[in-house]
Scaffold this motif. Sequence first.
Motif, mmCIF file in Angstrom:
data_model
loop_
_atom_site.group_PDB
_atom_site.id
_atom_site.type_symbol
_atom_site.label_atom_id
_atom_site.label_comp_id
_atom_site.label_asym_id
_atom_site.label_seq_id
_atom_site.Cartn_x
_atom_site.Cartn_y
_atom_site.Cartn_z
ATOM 1 N N GLY A 14 0.795 -1.212 0.000
ATOM 2 C CA GLY A 14 0.000 0.000 0.000
ATOM 3 C C GLY A 14 0.832 1.268 0.000
ATOM 4 N N ARG A 15 2.128 1.133 -0.204
ATOM 5 C CA ARG A 15 2.997 2.317 -0.250
ATOM 6 C C ARG A 15 3.050 2.853 -1.663
ATOM 7 N N GLU A 16 3.007 4.185 -1.758
ATOM 8 C CA GLU A 16 3.022 4.797 -3.074
ATOM 9 C C GLU A 16 4.369 4.578 -3.750
ATOM 10 N N ILE A 17 4.322 4.190 -5.004
ATOM 11 C CA ILE A 17 5.536 4.043 -5.796
ATOM 12 C C ILE A 17 5.747 5.354 -6.542
ATOM 13 N N PRO A 18 6.857 6.047 -6.287
ATOM 14 C CA PRO A 18 7.040 7.330 -6.957
ATOM 15 C C PRO A 18 7.118 7.146 -8.462
ATOM 16 N N PRO A 19 6.556 8.075 -9.229
ATOM 17 C CA PRO A 19 6.606 7.932 -10.677
ATOM 18 C C PRO A 19 8.045 8.066 -11.154
ATOM 19 N N PRO A 20 8.385 7.382 -12.228
ATOM 20 C CA PRO A 20 9.726 7.552 -12.769
ATOM 21 C C PRO A 20 9.903 8.964 -13.289
ATOM 22 N N ILE A 21 11.115 9.420 -13.326
ATOM 23 C CA ILE A 21 11.413 10.740 -13.858
ATOM 24 C C ILE A 21 12.350 10.605 -15.059
ATOM 25 N N ILE A 22 12.437 11.680 -15.803
ATOM 26 C CA ILE A 22 13.292 11.672 -16.990
ATOM 27 C C ILE A 22 14.715 11.246 -16.613
ATOM 28 N N GLY A 23 15.178 11.680 -15.448
ATOM 29 C CA GLY A 23 16.524 11.330 -15.019
ATOM 30 C C GLY A 23 16.716 9.828 -14.877
ATOM 31 N N ASP A 24 15.639 9.104 -14.487
ATOM 32 C CA ASP A 24 15.736 7.653 -14.394
ATOM 33 C C ASP A 24 15.986 7.036 -15.767
ATOM 34 N N LEU A 25 15.305 7.567 -16.772
ATOM 35 C CA LEU A 25 15.515 7.063 -18.127
ATOM 36 C C LEU A 25 16.957 7.295 -18.555
ATOM 37 N N ARG A 26 17.462 8.508 -18.262
ATOM 38 C CA ARG A 26 18.833 8.827 -18.656
ATOM 39 C C ARG A 26 19.827 7.936 -17.935
ATOM 40 N N ALA A 27 19.536 7.630 -16.656
ATOM 41 C CA ALA A 27 20.439 6.784 -15.880
ATOM 42 C C ALA A 27 20.548 5.402 -16.501
ATOM 43 N N GLU A 28 19.490 4.989 -17.195
ATOM 44 C CA GLU A 28 19.512 3.690 -17.859
ATOM 45 C C GLU A 28 20.049 3.803 -19.282
ATOM 46 N N GLY A 29 20.498 4.993 -19.645
ATOM 47 C CA GLY A 29 21.051 5.184 -20.979
ATOM 48 C C GLY A 29 20.005 5.381 -22.051
#
Length: 69
Positions: A14-29
């Motif tokens: 029941g814990r909120e999962i924070p939405p991904p951010i553009i920076g997460d995409l960049r971190a994955e290349g």
Amino acid sequence: MPRRNPRRAYNEHGREIPPPIIGDLRAEGDRTAAVTCHGCGYHVVISTDRFPAELPFPDNALPLRCSAC
Ligand SMILES: [Zn+2]
């Protein structure tokens, strides 16, 4: 149990999962994002270079329009 935001995802506890951010995409290349045009519904892959890294990126939620709209 806190009230849930229907626009957010929650895990099995029941814990909120924070939405991904553009920076997460960049971190994955990944420097592109698949989005949907809000004008015609056309799916297009765009570069994320012009967006700030902290911009949340819910799927298809970027208010974008394709070049035809
Ligand atoms: Zn369009």
